[in-house]
Structure formats: C-alpha cells, structure tokens
Write a protein that holds these residues in place. Sequence first.
Motif, PDB file in Angstrom:
ATOM      1  N   THR A 351      -9.109   3.604 -11.892  1.00  0.00           N
ATOM      2  CA  THR A 351      -7.855   4.348 -12.009  1.00  0.00           C
ATOM      3  C   THR A 351      -7.262   4.606 -10.627  1.00  0.00           C
ATOM      4  OG1 THR A 351      -8.763   5.466 -13.961  1.00  0.00           O
ATOM      5  CG2 THR A 351      -6.753   6.387 -12.994  1.00  0.00           C
ATOM      6  N   PHE A 352      -5.992   4.269 -10.474  1.00  0.00           N
ATOM      7  CA  PHE A 352      -5.234   4.600  -9.274  1.00  0.00           C
ATOM      8  C   PHE A 352      -4.213   5.671  -9.659  1.00  0.00           C
ATOM      9  CE2 PHE A 352      -6.618   0.227  -8.754  1.00  0.00           C
ATOM     10  CZ  PHE A 352      -7.048   0.166  -7.450  1.00  0.00           C
ATOM     11  N   ARG A 353      -4.257   6.805  -8.964  1.00  0.00           N
ATOM     12  CA  ARG A 353      -3.319   7.890  -9.258  1.00  0.00           C
ATOM     13  C   ARG A 353      -2.441   8.175  -8.041  1.00  0.00           C
ATOM     14  NH1 ARG A 353      -7.279  12.361 -12.130  1.00  0.00           N
ATOM     15  NH2 ARG A 353      -7.684  11.214 -14.074  1.00  0.00           N
ATOM     16  N   ASN A 354      -1.183   7.769  -8.148  1.00  0.00           N
ATOM     17  CA  ASN A 354      -0.187   8.067  -7.104  1.00  0.00           C
ATOM     18  C   ASN A 354      -0.699   7.710  -5.710  1.00  0.00           C
ATOM     19  OD1 ASN A 354      -0.047  10.816  -9.150  1.00  0.00           O
ATOM     20  ND2 ASN A 354       1.738   9.474  -9.017  1.00  0.00           N
ATOM     21  N   VAL A 355      -1.201   6.485  -5.582  1.00  0.00           N
ATOM     22  CA  VAL A 355      -1.846   6.056  -4.333  1.00  0.00           C
ATOM     23  C   VAL A 355      -0.815   5.515  -3.347  1.00  0.00           C
ATOM     24  CG1 VAL A 355      -3.384   4.345  -3.326  1.00  0.00           C
ATOM     25  CG2 VAL A 355      -4.087   5.604  -5.366  1.00  0.00           C
ATOM     26  N   THR A 356      -0.840   6.069  -2.141  1.00  0.00           N
ATOM     27  CA  THR A 356      -0.044   5.560  -1.020  1.00  0.00           C
ATOM     28  C   THR A 356      -1.001   5.254   0.125  1.00  0.00           C
ATOM     29  OG1 THR A 356       1.933   6.801  -1.637  1.00  0.00           O
ATOM     30  CG2 THR A 356       1.772   6.098   0.653  1.00  0.00           C
ATOM     31  N   PHE A 357      -0.770   4.113   0.779  1.00  0.00           N
ATOM     32  CA  PHE A 357      -1.692   3.706   1.853  1.00  0.00           C
ATOM     33  C   PHE A 357      -0.906   2.982   2.934  1.00  0.00           C
ATOM     34  CE2 PHE A 357      -4.260   0.470   3.924  1.00  0.00           C
ATOM     35  CZ  PHE A 357      -5.327   1.224   4.400  1.00  0.00           C
ATOM     36  N   SER A 358      -1.316   3.208   4.193  1.00  0.00           N
ATOM     37  CA  SER A 358      -0.699   2.502   5.315  1.00  0.00           C
ATOM     38  C   SER A 358      -1.762   2.190   6.359  1.00  0.00           C
ATOM     39  CB  SER A 358       0.425   3.341   5.931  1.00  0.00           C
ATOM     40  OG  SER A 358      -0.073   4.593   6.352  1.00  0.00           O
ATOM     41  N   TYR A 359      -1.648   1.022   6.997  1.00  0.00           N
ATOM     42  CA  TYR A 359      -2.544   0.672   8.101  1.00  0.00           C
ATOM     43  C   TYR A 359      -2.075   1.351   9.388  1.00  0.00           C
ATOM     44  CZ  TYR A 359      -4.448  -2.967   5.092  1.00  0.00           C
ATOM     45  OH  TYR A 359      -5.046  -3.642   4.065  1.00  0.00           O
ATOM     46  N   ALA A 360      -0.754   1.439   9.558  1.00  0.00           N
ATOM     47  CA  ALA A 360      -0.166   2.113  10.716  1.00  0.00           C
ATOM     48  C   ALA A 360       0.706   3.255  10.211  1.00  0.00           C
ATOM     49  CB  ALA A 360       0.657   1.127  11.539  1.00  0.00           C
ATOM     50  N   GLU A 361       0.655   4.368  10.931  1.00  0.00           N
ATOM     51  CA  GLU A 361       1.380   5.553  10.491  1.00  0.00           C
ATOM     52  C   GLU A 361       2.868   5.260  10.336  1.00  0.00           C
ATOM     53  OE1 GLU A 361       1.903  10.243  11.817  1.00  0.00           O
ATOM     54  OE2 GLU A 361       0.594   8.887  12.942  1.00  0.00           O
ATOM     55  N   GLY A 362       3.420   5.681   9.209  1.00  0.00           N
ATOM     56  CA  GLY A 362       4.845   5.498   8.960  1.00  0.00           C
ATOM     57  C   GLY A 362       5.220   4.147   8.417  1.00  0.00           C
ATOM     58  N   LEU A 366       1.185   0.390   0.446  1.00  0.00           N
ATOM     59  CA  LEU A 366       1.221   0.751  -0.975  1.00  0.00           C
ATOM     60  C   LEU A 366       2.005   2.054  -1.108  1.00  0.00           C
ATOM     61  CD1 LEU A 366      -2.522   0.090  -1.948  1.00  0.00           C
ATOM     62  CD2 LEU A 366      -0.577  -1.433  -2.305  1.00  0.00           C
ATOM     63  N   ARG A 367       2.852   2.120  -2.145  1.00  0.00           N
ATOM     64  CA  ARG A 367       3.721   3.289  -2.317  1.00  0.00           C
ATOM     65  C   ARG A 367       3.588   3.842  -3.741  1.00  0.00           C
ATOM     66  NH1 ARG A 367       8.055   2.645   1.696  1.00  0.00           N
ATOM     67  NH2 ARG A 367       7.810   0.630   2.749  1.00  0.00           N
ATOM     68  N   ASP A 368       2.939   4.985  -3.850  1.00  0.00           N
ATOM     69  CA  ASP A 368       2.872   5.722  -5.110  1.00  0.00           C
ATOM     70  C   ASP A 368       2.411   4.838  -6.281  1.00  0.00           C
ATOM     71  OD1 ASP A 368       3.046   8.101  -6.524  1.00  0.00           O
ATOM     72  OD2 ASP A 368       5.084   7.675  -7.203  1.00  0.00           O
ATOM     73  N   ILE A 369       1.284   4.150  -6.091  1.00  0.00           N
ATOM     74  CA  ILE A 369       0.747   3.248  -7.128  1.00  0.00           C
ATOM     75  C   ILE A 369      -0.045   4.053  -8.157  1.00  0.00           C
ATOM     76  CG2 ILE A 369      -0.898   1.385  -7.576  1.00  0.00           C
ATOM     77  CD1 ILE A 369       1.506   0.277  -6.266  1.00  0.00           C
ATOM     78  N   LEU A 395      -9.239  -0.978  -1.911  1.00  0.00           N
ATOM     79  CA  LEU A 395      -9.476   0.454  -2.131  1.00  0.00           C
ATOM     80  C   LEU A 395     -10.577   0.695  -3.158  1.00  0.00           C
ATOM     81  CD1 LEU A 395      -5.800   1.828  -2.217  1.00  0.00           C
ATOM     82  CD2 LEU A 395      -7.400   1.821  -0.301  1.00  0.00           C
ATOM     83  N   ILE A 396     -10.863  -0.302  -4.014  1.00  0.00           N
ATOM     84  CA  ILE A 396     -11.868  -0.094  -5.073  1.00  0.00           C
ATOM     85  C   ILE A 396     -13.288   0.016  -4.493  1.00  0.00           C
ATOM     86  CG2 ILE A 396     -12.867  -1.051  -7.194  1.00  0.00           C
ATOM     87  CD1 ILE A 396     -10.143  -2.307  -7.771  1.00  0.00           C
ATOM     88  N   PRO A 397     -13.716  -0.889  -3.594  1.00  0.00           N
ATOM     89  CA  PRO A 397     -15.035  -0.678  -2.955  1.00  0.00           C
ATOM     90  C   PRO A 397     -14.969   0.317  -1.800  1.00  0.00           C
ATOM     91  CG  PRO A 397     -14.102  -2.752  -2.236  1.00  0.00           C
ATOM     92  CD  PRO A 397     -13.141  -2.201  -3.235  1.00  0.00           C
ATOM     93  N   ARG A 398     -13.844   0.981  -1.675  1.00  0.00           N
ATOM     94  CA  ARG A 398     -13.599   1.994  -0.640  1.00  0.00           C
ATOM     95  C   ARG A 398     -13.783   1.446   0.779  1.00  0.00           C
ATOM     96  NH1 ARG A 398     -16.393   7.692   0.869  1.00  0.00           N
ATOM     97  NH2 ARG A 398     -14.629   8.536   2.001  1.00  0.00           N
ATOM     98  N   PHE A 399     -13.166   0.286   1.028  1.00  0.00           N
ATOM     99  CA  PHE A 399     -13.078  -0.175   2.399  1.00  0.00           C
ATOM    100  C   PHE A 399     -12.159   0.744   3.196  1.00  0.00           C
ATOM    101  CE2 PHE A 399     -13.950  -4.769   0.879  1.00  0.00           C
ATOM    102  CZ  PHE A 399     -15.299  -4.509   0.870  1.00  0.00           C
ATOM    103  N   TYR A 400     -11.195   1.331   2.509  1.00  0.00           N
ATOM    104  CA  TYR A 400     -10.282   2.305   3.111  1.00  0.00           C
ATOM    105  C   TYR A 400     -10.104   3.470   2.139  1.00  0.00           C
ATOM    106  CZ  TYR A 400      -8.891  -2.053   5.489  1.00  0.00           C
ATOM    107  OH  TYR A 400      -8.893  -3.238   6.167  1.00  0.00           O
ATOM    108  N   ASP A 401      -9.631   4.593   2.667  1.00  0.00           N
ATOM    109  CA  ASP A 401      -9.208   5.718   1.831  1.00  0.00           C
ATOM    110  C   ASP A 401      -7.687   5.764   1.815  1.00  0.00           C
ATOM    111  OD1 ASP A 401     -11.666   6.697   1.008  1.00  0.00           O
ATOM    112  OD2 ASP A 401     -11.908   7.958   2.786  1.00  0.00           O
ATOM    113  N   PRO A 402      -7.084   6.100   0.686  1.00  0.00           N
ATOM    114  CA  PRO A 402      -5.619   6.181   0.638  1.00  0.00           C
ATOM    115  C   PRO A 402      -5.103   7.347   1.474  1.00  0.00           C
ATOM    116  CG  PRO A 402      -6.577   6.970  -1.414  1.00  0.00           C
ATOM    117  CD  PRO A 402      -7.702   6.405  -0.615  1.00  0.00           C
ATOM    118  N   ASP A 403      -3.862   7.210   1.952  1.00  0.00           N
ATOM    119  CA  ASP A 403      -3.231   8.310   2.682  1.00  0.00           C
ATOM    120  C   ASP A 403      -3.016   9.498   1.746  1.00  0.00           C
ATOM    121  OD1 ASP A 403      -3.165   6.518   4.744  1.00  0.00           O
ATOM    122  OD2 ASP A 403      -1.054   6.004   4.491  1.00  0.00           O
ATOM    123  N   SER A 404      -2.638   9.204   0.525  1.00  0.00           N
ATOM    124  CA  SER A 404      -2.465  10.242  -0.491  1.00  0.00           C
ATOM    125  C   SER A 404      -2.775   9.623  -1.848  1.00  0.00           C
ATOM    126  CB  SER A 404      -1.038  10.800  -0.471  1.00  0.00           C
ATOM    127  OG  SER A 404      -0.091   9.783  -0.770  1.00  0.00           O
TER     128      SER A 404
END
Length: 592
Positions: A351-362, A366-369, A395-404
């Motif tokens: 489950t993805f809930r309102n996921v936003t992610f960025s490699y560089a700030e700003g 991914l936007r609100d997935i 994001l599923i094997p948690r290579f990264y954490d979402p920004d939100s």
Amino acid sequence: MSLMTTQQGGESPGKKSVYLRLLASARPYRKRFFWAVGCMLLASACNVVPPWLLKNVVDDVLIARNLAMLNALPFLLVGLFAGKGIASYGHQYLMNWVGQNVVMDLRLRLYDHLQRMSLRYLHGNRLGEIMSRITNDVTILQNLVTSVVVNLVVQSVTFLGMVGFLFYINWKLTLITFAILPLTVLILDRASKKLRIVGHAIQSELAGLSAVVQEAFSAVRVVRSFATEDLELSRFRRSNRENFRAVMHGVQVQAALAAIIELVLIAALALILWLGGREVVGGGQTPGELIAFLGYLGFLVQPIRVFTSVVSSMQLGLAAAERIFSLLDIPGEVESPVNPVPLGVLEGRVTFRNVTFSYAEGQPVLRDISLEIVPGEKVALVGPTGSGKSTLADLIPRFYDPDSGTVLVDGADLRRVNLRELRKQIGIVPQESLLMKGTIAFNISYGLPELSSEQIREAADIAGILSFIESLPEGFETEVGERGVTLSGGQRQRIAIARAVVRDPRILILDEATSSLDLEVERQVQEAMNRAMKGRTSLVIAHRLSTVRNADRIVVLDGGRIVEQGRHEELLTGGGMYGRLYHLQFDRGTGQ
C-alpha cells in the motif's frame, strides 16, 4: 553530498578529535600497545647512553689511563646495542601487529558502512573516489599507525633524554643552544599546517585519478565504440598531472622544512663549539664533557630530522584518517528500528498512501502517489522515461524512505519493520542482471548458503535455465566470471530470476528485466518470468508494453503521478497515455 564536504580546512570530522578516535580504535589491543611502548622507551634509552660513554672514554680512560675500564667498555657497548636490538625488534613487531589490526578493523568498518550507506550517497558520488577511501587512505593511515607512531615515540623520548644530559653536563650552554628552539618550533608549526592542507590535496587528487580509471574501464565498450581512447587518455593525463603537482608541492614543503631546521641546528652547533672550547681552555669543564656535549648535539640532529619527516607523514596520515572518519560519520539514510514490528510470513499486500519522494530537495520524482496492490496481484508500471516507475518500486524494499506519506506491507509501516526480515521476502530482478564472481550455484543461492542442491535446481527450472546449466561440463559448478561475462544477456537474466525465486518471495519486483534483450530471448525470459510470478504479488516495470498485456492491472505514471490504471484492453481503448504509448511502439514494430 560531496566526498569532500566535511574535509574543508582540515577540520576534525566529528566531536572527538581524530587522535582520540585513533586511540579508541587501538583500545582492544592496548596490552600489546603498552608492551610496544615499553620496548620503545628501552630502545630510546639505549640511544641516549653512547655520548655519555664517550665522555667516560675521554676523561676516565684516555686521560686517567684506566686500563680496567677500557677492558670493560667493549662488553658494555656490545651489551648496550644487543639490548637496543632486542627492544627495537620488540617494538617494531608489536606496533606493526597493533597497527595492522587497527587498520584491518577500520577497513572492515568502512566497507561495512559503505555497504549500508544511503543509495542516494552511493549513486551521487564517483565509485573511484569511494574506493580510494578503502585502498589509498587506509594504506596511508597504516603507515601512520605503525612507522610514524614508532618514530614519534622513539625519537621524542631520545630527544628528551639527550636534552636532560645536556642540562646535566652544562646548563648554561644548553640554555644558549635552546634559545634557538622557538624558531624551530615556529617553523614546525607553520609547516605542519601547510602539510595538512597539502595532504588533503594529494589524497583528493589521487582519489580523482582512481575515479577516472574506474570510469574508463567500467565503460570500456562505450569508449571503444565512440573511438574516444585519446579523449580518455587526455583526461587521465590531466588528472595524473594534477596528482603529480600536488605530490611535488608536498615534497617541496617537506624538503625545505628539513633543510631549514638542519641549518638552524648546525648554526647552533657551531656556536656551542666556540663557546665550549673557550670553557675547556679556561678550565671550566673537562674535554670529555665538551665532547659528550657536542656528541649529544650531533646525535640530537637525528631525532629532530626524523621528527620533521614524521611531521610530514603524520599530517598525511591524519588527513587520510579525517577522510575515513568523515565517511564513517555519514549516517545511513535507511536503518532498522530499535524495536521492529514482527512481519512473519507476508501475504504480499503493498500500500502506498499519499507518497511523495525526491532525490534532490525541491525536485519531487513521485507526487502524492496512492496505490494498493492486493496479495497475488500482477501489477505493471508503465510510463515515459523519468516518470518514477523504478523509484516507486525501490520504496517497497525500503531502499529509500518517502519525503511524505507511508509505504506499508501487510499493513505494517516499512519504517517500523526489520529491514533484513522484509528484504528476505522480496525478490528483485533488475534491468542489468549483475552476477557475482563464482559458480552458477553460488549465484542462484547468493545470500542463502543453507539451500540444498534440489532447491537450487528447482529455482533454475522455474527460471527456464536448467537444461542449459545441465548441458555445461561442470553444470552448476561452472564459474560465471566477473559480473557474469561468460554468459549471454538472456542467460544472466534467467539466473537472476532463479536467484530471486529461490527465496520463495511473497513479493516479486521485475525492473525492465527484458528491455536489453532481443525479441526471441525476450519471449523465453518472459515465459520464465510468468512462471516465477505465479502465486506471488508481482510488480513489473516495463518499457516494452507488449510484455504487460496479461497483467491484472496496468498503472500508468507520468511526471511522478498516476494518470490512469486498468487492464490492457480497457486502457487501449480509453484514448489515454497508455494507448498512445502502445500504438507508438506498435507503429515502430516493437509492440508485437
């Protein structure tokens, strides 16, 4: 983040000084270290005695004509240097033992830390520079912990012992001599700061040189394809020249330092010879005392010369240590929680809930997935290059954490579960199937040494590679070569599929696993993938849309957002992005 972010100005990489951190690294070996220091002190004491014996030879033997003492002196000298030899052997062996263990521990810590570091960091820095930390920097640090520390202790104690004898023999001459010392100390202080900066520059240029070589040979096919050997040679020549300039700058500073200090000391020696000679002529001291005094001054040149050399090596070593500790101080972006939520055997709900992610700030990728994948469902992710397909899967094997937002597996927030427990139940087949050096069996069972031959064979059968493996003279014990170079792309891909399914994962991620294969091999690998996905939650990232027709659901991403989803037939007739992408590929003849 740059490799040199924490290195500017030679600052300490953390709250502790680099000296204390190095001492802390030696703490497990402190018993042998103290024994080594004891041997150093004994060797230093043996260095201090010879000029005093020289005084006795002149005053008590030659002038007093004492034959008994003359007969005893050879035995004293032999015994003295025998003791020095034993002590020197002891401190060299013990300090090298301690130093090698400290360096080995640091190299292991560094390697382990790099293995667990953020993929953001590893992908954002040149591999050659990172490798330079484990190879070049650790090698320089090894010299600091062994040779430099030994010379520092031995020569310092020798220096202090000789200074003590100088005061005992003639304190007035000693004070005159050491009136020049502040100048020497000032020179050393200025030089040490300069050498620290030069040390950073040398290591930085050497890391850059390693990076150029790593990049060129990693992409050797590209270099040859574009006939850019001369271009790469010019890049290497330029980097090599910069490294040469940095090294020669260090040589200039070190050579000038040694020459200036030697000149200062010889000037002091000439002055003392004149003043001491006047005292002997006037009866203020014996000839033996003057000879011993001059002998100590002469011998004093050696520890100071060695010390100036040690200062250079010490600054290089400390610069290397700072670079190593700065890397160790970079926290891992993704870590298991202290008290993780137990996962047990997964059902496979993602489950993805309102996921936003960025490699560089700003700059969000991914936007609100928001997306839910039910257990056993086969979901395909499609979309233009850069739409966020692979990032969403990572994001599923948690290579990264979402920004939100939150990513959940079976209802558990991934930030609250044990990473190892999670990843053991996820199988991943990447776009580029890199194999490790070793046998086919080793690569299929990679990370699971307890697997039986039958389990490995069954996984190979599911991946459609069993008949090929059994046709080889050595079967599963065939060596695949570095990065699997002895196998074709399709064979490597099917071994990668076997490596994923042998874990019996509940979730299977296939990241453009057929994009680099021709159509015939693609069909064979696709059949293997279909067998592997049976009964598992599967996420397929596809470039060729013909490979996802049979997916339970196709999710289309564009600009980091989900723009449409549904089955192949629904999307094809919906007039949206999927239909346009599909017809574009079909019209080019790649959609069949």
